[in-house]
Design a protein around this motif. Structure first.
Motif, PDB file in Angstrom:
ATOM      1  N   LEU A   1       0.770  -1.285   0.542  1.00 15.61           N
ATOM      2  CA  LEU A   1      -0.169   0.160   0.317  1.00 15.61           C
ATOM      3  C   LEU A   1       0.956   1.227  -0.001  1.00 15.61           C
ATOM      4  N   ALA A   2       1.941   1.362   0.919  1.00 14.16           N
ATOM      5  CA  ALA A   2       2.657   2.040   0.624  1.00 14.16           C
ATOM      6  C   ALA A   2       3.568   2.510  -0.453  1.00 14.16           C
ATOM      7  N   GLY A   3       3.836   1.634  -1.213  1.00 22.06           N
ATOM      8  CA  GLY A   3       5.300   1.224  -2.244  1.00 22.06           C
ATOM      9  C   GLY A   3       4.540   2.466  -3.621  1.00 22.06           C
ATOM     10  N   ARG A   4       5.365   3.227  -4.048  1.00 22.17           N
ATOM     11  CA  ARG A   4       5.199   3.627  -5.719  1.00 22.17           C
ATOM     12  C   ARG A   4       3.771   2.949  -6.427  1.00 22.17           C
ATOM     13  N   GLU A   5       4.653   1.569  -6.282  1.00 20.11           N
ATOM     14  CA  GLU A   5       3.007   1.187  -7.216  1.00 20.11           C
ATOM     15  C   GLU A   5       1.489   1.281  -7.222  1.00 20.11           C
ATOM     16  N   ALA A   6       1.441   1.630  -6.042  1.00 20.49           N
ATOM     17  CA  ALA A   6      -0.100   1.215  -5.315  1.00 20.49           C
ATOM     18  C   ALA A   6      -0.830   2.439  -5.755  1.00 20.49           C
ATOM     19  N   CYS A   7      -0.510   3.607  -5.996  1.00 21.89           N
ATOM     20  CA  CYS A   7      -0.636   4.649  -6.433  1.00 21.89           C
ATOM     21  C   CYS A   7      -0.255   5.402  -7.612  1.00 21.89           C
ATOM     22  N   PRO A   8      -1.170   6.001  -8.585  1.00 20.35           N
ATOM     23  CA  PRO A   8      -0.642   5.818  -9.857  1.00 20.35           C
ATOM     24  C   PRO A   8      -0.678   7.185  -9.857  1.00 20.35           C
ATOM     25  N   GLU A   9      -1.140   8.168  -8.793  1.00 23.12           N
ATOM     26  CA  GLU A   9      -0.569   9.543  -8.740  1.00 23.12           C
ATOM     27  C   GLU A   9      -0.400   9.416  -7.680  1.00 23.12           C
ATOM     28  N   ARG A  10       1.050  10.886  -6.611  1.00 21.81           N
ATOM     29  CA  ARG A  10       1.409  11.098  -5.929  1.00 21.81           C
ATOM     30  C   ARG A  10      -0.038  11.039  -4.324  1.00 21.81           C
ATOM     31  N   THR A  11      -0.090  10.846  -3.429  1.00 20.01           N
ATOM     32  CA  THR A  11      -0.170  11.169  -2.338  1.00 20.01           C
ATOM     33  C   THR A  11       0.075  12.147  -1.914  1.00 20.01           C
ATOM     34  N   VAL A  12      -1.202  13.573  -1.910  1.00 25.10           N
ATOM     35  CA  VAL A  12      -1.539  14.722  -1.652  1.00 25.10           C
ATOM     36  C   VAL A  12      -2.253  14.880  -0.661  1.00 25.10           C
ATOM     37  N   VAL A  13      -2.037  15.275   1.203  1.00 23.16           N
ATOM     38  CA  VAL A  13      -2.028  15.124   1.877  1.00 23.16           C
ATOM     39  C   VAL A  13      -3.033  16.927   2.592  1.00 23.16           C
ATOM     40  N   ASP A  14      -4.685  16.602   2.182  1.00 23.44           N
ATOM     41  CA  ASP A  14      -5.242  18.213   2.799  1.00 23.44           C
ATOM     42  C   ASP A  14      -5.181  17.849   4.245  1.00 23.44           C
ATOM     43  N   ILE A  15      -4.808  19.562   5.026  1.00 21.32           N
ATOM     44  CA  ILE A  15      -5.250  18.695   6.336  1.00 21.32           C
ATOM     45  C   ILE A  15      -5.862  20.595   6.537  1.00 21.32           C
ATOM     46  N   GLY A  16      -6.740  20.393   6.942  1.00 17.54           N
ATOM     47  CA  GLY A  16      -7.811  22.350   6.642  1.00 17.54           C
ATOM     48  C   GLY A  16      -7.086  22.779   5.297  1.00 17.54           C
ATOM     49  N   GLY A  17      -7.218  22.323   4.219  1.00 19.27           N
ATOM     50  CA  GLY A  17      -7.052  23.316   3.564  1.00 19.27           C
ATOM     51  C   GLY A  17      -5.300  23.244   3.007  1.00 19.27           C
ATOM     52  N   VAL A  18      -4.457  23.129   3.752  1.00 20.84           N
ATOM     53  CA  VAL A  18      -2.710  22.605   3.552  1.00 20.84           C
ATOM     54  C   VAL A  18      -2.297  22.032   3.235  1.00 20.84           C
ATOM     55  N   ARG A  19      -2.153  21.726   1.610  1.00 22.44           N
ATOM     56  CA  ARG A  19      -1.576  20.499   1.241  1.00 22.44           C
ATOM     57  C   ARG A  19       0.127  20.092   1.264  1.00 22.44           C
ATOM     58  N   ILE A  20      -0.080  18.746   1.702  1.00 22.52           N
ATOM     59  CA  ILE A  20       1.248  18.588   1.487  1.00 22.52           C
ATOM     60  C   ILE A  20       1.707  17.369   0.522  1.00 22.52           C
ATOM     61  N   GLY A  21       2.752  17.822  -0.345  1.00 23.06           N
ATOM     62  CA  GLY A  21       2.552  16.741  -1.781  1.00 23.06           C
ATOM     63  C   GLY A  21       2.107  17.433  -2.452  1.00 23.06           C
ATOM     64  N   GLY A  22       1.643  18.539  -2.571  1.00 22.86           N
ATOM     65  CA  GLY A  22       1.386  19.104  -3.461  1.00 22.86           C
ATOM     66  C   GLY A  22       1.975  19.771  -4.466  1.00 22.86           C
ATOM     67  N   GLY A  23       2.952  19.974  -4.137  1.00 21.95           N
ATOM     68  CA  GLY A  23       4.090  21.290  -4.737  1.00 21.95           C
ATOM     69  C   GLY A  23       4.742  22.245  -4.432  1.00 21.95           C
ATOM     70  N   ARG A  24       4.000  22.873  -3.100  1.00 24.14           N
ATOM     71  CA  ARG A  24       4.145  23.451  -2.232  1.00 24.14           C
ATOM     72  C   ARG A  24       5.268  23.394  -1.148  1.00 24.14           C
ATOM     73  N   PRO A  25       6.055  23.786  -1.166  1.00 24.38           N
ATOM     74  CA  PRO A  25       6.545  22.777   0.130  1.00 24.38           C
ATOM     75  C   PRO A  25       5.660  24.164   1.936  1.00 24.38           C
ATOM     76  N   VAL A  26       5.862  22.747   2.347  1.00 22.61           N
ATOM     77  CA  VAL A  26       4.486  23.164   2.888  1.00 22.61           C
ATOM     78  C   VAL A  26       5.767  23.671   4.722  1.00 22.61           C
ATOM     79  N   LEU A  27       5.212  24.789   5.689  1.00 25.12           N
ATOM     80  CA  LEU A  27       6.416  25.572   6.391  1.00 25.12           C
ATOM     81  C   LEU A  27       5.878  24.808   8.047  1.00 25.12           C
ATOM     82  N   ILE A  28       6.025  24.396   8.805  1.00 26.83           N
ATOM     83  CA  ILE A  28       5.402  23.828   9.628  1.00 26.83           C
ATOM     84  C   ILE A  28       5.885  24.599  11.033  1.00 26.83           C
ATOM     85  N   ALA A  29       5.376  24.432  12.279  1.00 30.97           N
ATOM     86  CA  ALA A  29       6.832  25.573  12.948  1.00 30.97           C
ATOM     87  C   ALA A  29       6.037  25.971  14.736  1.00 30.97           C
ATOM     88  N   GLY A  30       6.995  25.591  15.089  1.00 25.68           N
ATOM     89  CA  GLY A  30       5.748  25.846  17.327  1.00 25.68           C
ATOM     90  C   GLY A  30       6.865  25.088  17.801  1.00 25.68           C
TER      91      GLY A  30
END
Lengths: 361, 361, 361, 361
Positions: free
Chosen positions: B74-103
């Motif tokens: 399930l985690a391997g490259r072949e499991a998914c034709p497209e890369r997974t983009v994880v949407d967290i409240g509108g912030v897309r991780i893996g969507g092309g724009r690097p996400v800056l998480i801080a605190g």
């Protein structure tokens, strides 16, 4: 700022400790309490070590005082004038005679367990190891019998009179495992699972703590410190191989850790050559080496038919190999003027260690 | 023997699956079921891959079929034709724009958290990281606010509209954390705490999975596989440094893992330069390097006054340093024809990801 | 006991130093001399740092004084008020613009070398790397052209005007290599071959010092210290991957070493992503990351037809890949307000760096 | 493509080999020759293993044929039907009785050497180790007596009749060292100094090959392969600790390597617990462990007054400690039905092993 870690006398009530807390606050210090089995652990700090120690010594509530500025206040060598000997149903780990613990990686079914128990006992093992919860790298691999296997453990314990060692992987299973095994194992992958350590610590029951594969000796003793700080008294350390660049062995069994632990801690330390090397053909020489290095025992995987084992077959000995290993390490122990520990003469049904009964006495 | 891993359609009942099990048994194969969020995971085996696949494809109960003989079905490259983009409240991780998480490493008190949240948002962070359960090496170190801190997380989330990342250390706290944070973190020390992975997986909620300090990339993807196999769909991997012999850095941040993970998996991968190096002065160059290597984001420790932090002060940036870092990595992202992800425009109170609603659709 | 390391003025004679030795002996101290290129290195010790330093400062024979109680008296950051810029035929390493060094792992034949030199120059390389002595793990593998290849190096240098980097593996070949290449490389496997370091140091010629695969940064700087103590002034450090447990990459390229070296030393540091990862598909992202981390350059393996290379084909880029890489890292350099270093405008035949001419001025 | 490695008969001339080369070329294969002590090493390749082997078997020039497609054609287990026993002046390494080699890290002056030689012989050592060329991490540390120390070695050898082991660091010193010591040591830092290995190999003299601190067992056997391929027959491997993350010991002595080497190679293997642990208090337990693991001997640092040693004092035993160690490991050897090797009854002056006299017979 000086720190002292204290254990209260058994039965000390919160109200009894309030006065002590007030006095330490009056000194400009702090006192934090944590439940530790039947007692309370105090983390006390103040500017003056002398004044703080005097206050703690004077308190009737304080049973023992440990130097909190040492790396491992309870697990460190200075915490205990004599080495800790862990008594598991009459088998003494750390008492001078190396203890041979053996059994199958997993109890795939009760028959395999019974067959193995009979064989390892006949060959000199004094405790039985067996996995029913298995931490497998792949979620699709065989995961062990789980809770269904606990009755098989109790049956084997009763039939062969050998104390049982088995891993607990989750706080969900803690009570059930504690009621069925003599020595609960924390596996390498959970060595820094602190919430598990805290809950196991609170049971006050003896624990076999495997070294994490990336754990320095200092990390490992800190994990033991968690168990001790929350109520365990009887911790047996177990070296099982660390991650290095070398590839001929699955891990690099680090026997240096044996004399290092003996120097830095009062806790006994045993060795797992099966997981440490990942190959049955290296188990006998590394077992002999572990005993010669001063280990207090061995924990070895033995299976009636390693080729058929559902997990870890490559590193399991068959009965004949285990019989030879036992004789071999017995000779090494003999050269050190001792011999292998014997199995207990009679292990009562229901004689599992009482929780917290003897924690930190 | 061929193996296929399948996810059933949502709502498939045990009775529906019995017929499929019978047909596979008739082929001489086996079918094992596991609860995986709102669905069921099937582990099917048979001698003939062709026959087994045909049977599974024909079944109305089977929604997706994965090749179980690949290292990470399930985690391997072949499991998914497209890369997974994880949407967290509108912030897309893996969507092309690097996400800056801080605190801050830990929310020592609500004021520190609020102060930090305001500052990191102003400097370009799109998510807020904060620890309330802290896995500390010593049992006597500050252990975090614990459950008492959850309301502070919710307050900060509401006030600043930033999704929250926070670590869950125990199954005991799982529900409470899931109800308060947008992205649950599994820490390095729990990466192989399989019982935690299983229970988190079953929530179907997004997870930030840190790499264990002795974990190979294969081990790490296997941990992700656990999460996916039990019901998560949204796993973000996080490189945070491995144990090596080098001593000038606390760990060796392994940026090679970024292109390696991109090759072997469809999951997004971010980098934690704070824990990875253990020194604030190395955070900016390694952040820039991580983005240049292709990381989908950064998770950085920021504290109003690092000298006063109760944990990890040495590796925390102050606000000014973080502001400079954000500009710096923004320029690197610009050179890669992109830019940092923006904070969500509006993050609804109570809009935490629904459990399992979208697992494996 | 205080220690100072000194370099004498050029031309200082043994007789000149005798008086100084006498005065230090009179202080109860010691003075040991070593030949260091055109000068002499003094290792002086005495009980009082103040008195010893005064004596050394007063001596007309002593040109420079370094604190011998620092970890790396000559290589450490404090030894040099400004960072060292190494000028190789007009290409300045450490001068702000990253230097791109490229070429085939081995000059299997002169045609391959000429073909590669033309291509890498056209794509932006400012120096040419090529192996003729190859340290191969197996004695039966291709061992390089050896001395027969030196004329090919000189031909390529003359035809394309690119300074040449090539490895010297033995003191036997030292003079011949020194007469043919601009920058002599000490390979990872010889980083602690101290007798080679001493003899290379005595030539006073610039050196590219690769990090050993088990070398801590401290070990690496100590190796640089050997070169500097025996007469080199121009040492370029090169990170090329360390041995860890990870197996998806051949070594673990440790980019953390870039900011660490910048902090601890005044010497420039470049990165070898080809050997560091062992896989051509990871070379571009790790090159970009290295430049973003602040590296002063890259050394990259490029081959006309990687599939046919007699060594290291798996990690060599073809011409098209190198062209893309050059553009890519150029953009990263641009984001850092700089750009790649240009090839020298005219590299005179016979303009190899004079030995010791500028050592420790 | 099949590969065979061959050793020619002694005295085979180039002209004799030309005919063989022609025949192999006629088969479409290749033959490459290398000087290997008194013989020539042939690297032969052809499409058909059967045809090539037949051709080589028929040739009168070919004395021995090894399978070049095995990982270590000459050093591997299959190359030699019986285990290699290395005879050093009558002391047999690998002959069943563990050999105890001891002496000072460096011969700081002849008196220390004589004093140590007398003591270690009296306590059961059968060979004397002593360093005169010292590979020191810092160029300002004591570097050993160098060539001036060679006469001291010869004196000690003659007076006590113990064969001498000493390190050679440079091809410059090779002849001088070969004429003064019985067993030349290649140190860990030079394990992959291939030009040194080649030249030492050509002497045909016995070599003690220490494992590099980043060397896998495969790398180590490849280094042995270099020595064997260039003319050595007598290689003794020596485990001396690898680099890992653990910090309580200077290196991690990898005793697993003992049974691994026994499985993969026919060469004897000894253990250096002094460098391996870096601490004298761990030397005795790790020595006992090494013997129990099956090591063919130990090499231990002993100094009359460790506190005064100019190098490695922390890891050196004093005479009393060594005496106890000897008795201790003797008991372990006894448990393995053997005992320590005795010192040679009479070691002739001038009886150093003849170069190449018995290489590959």
């Amino acid at each position: 700022m000086a720190t002292y870690i204290c254990l209260t006398r058994e039965g000390a009530e919160e109200s009894d400790l309030r006065e002590l807390a007030d006095r330490i606050t009056a000194l400009g210090g702090t006192l934090e309490t944590r439940s530790a089995g039947g007692r309370t652990l105090l983390i006390t700090k103040a500017d003056s070590a002398v004044v703080l120690e005097a206050e703690l010594t004077r308190s009737a509530q304080v049973a023992r005082i440990f130097d909190g500025d040492r790396p491992h206040p309870l697990a460190g060598r200075e915490a205990c004038p004599e080495r800790t000997v862990v008594d598991i149903g009459g088998v003494r780990i750390g008492g001078g005679r190396p203890v041979l613990i053996a059994g199958p990686c997993s109890a795939e079914n009760p028959d395999v367990l019974m067959e193995a128990a009979a064989a390892v006992k006949a060959s000199g093992a004094s405790m039985l190891r067996v996995g029913i919860f298995k931490p497998r790298t792949s979620p699709y691999s065989y995961q062990g019998l789980g809770r269904d296997g606990l009755s098989a453990l109790r049956d084997a314990r009763q039939e062969f009179g050998l104390p049982i060692v088995s891993e607990v992987m989750s706080v969900r299973d803690l009570d059930a495992v504690a009621d069925s095994v003599d020595l609960m194992q924390v596996g390498a992958r959970n060595m820094q699972n602190y919430s598990l350590l805290v809950e196991i610590g609170r049971t006050g029951r003896p624990v076999l703590l495997k070294r994490g594969m990336a754990a320095t000796v200092a990390d490992w003793l800190n994990a033991a410190e968690y168990l001790l700080a929350y109520g365990c008294r009887d911790v047996v350390l177990c070296e099982r191989g660390i991650r290095t660049f070398e590839r001929t062995t699955r891990f690099t069994l680090d026997l240096n850790a044996v004399p290092v632990v003996k120097e830095l801690s009062h806790l006994p330390v045993i060795v797992d050559p099966s997981h440490g090397t990942g190959a049955s053909r290296y188990v006998a020489p590394m077992s002999a080496a572990a005993i010669a290095a001063g280990a207090d025992g061995l924990i070895v995987e033995v299976h009636p038919r390693p080729d058929e084992a559902l997990s870890d077959g490559d590193q399991s000995l068959d009965f004949e190999q285990f019989h030879a290993l036992s004789a071999h390490v017995g000779r090494i122990a003999g050269a050190l003027d001792t011999g292998l520990a014997a199995a207990p003469e009679s292990l009562m049904a229901g004689s599992l260690p009482t929780r917290n009964s003897r924690a930190h006495d």
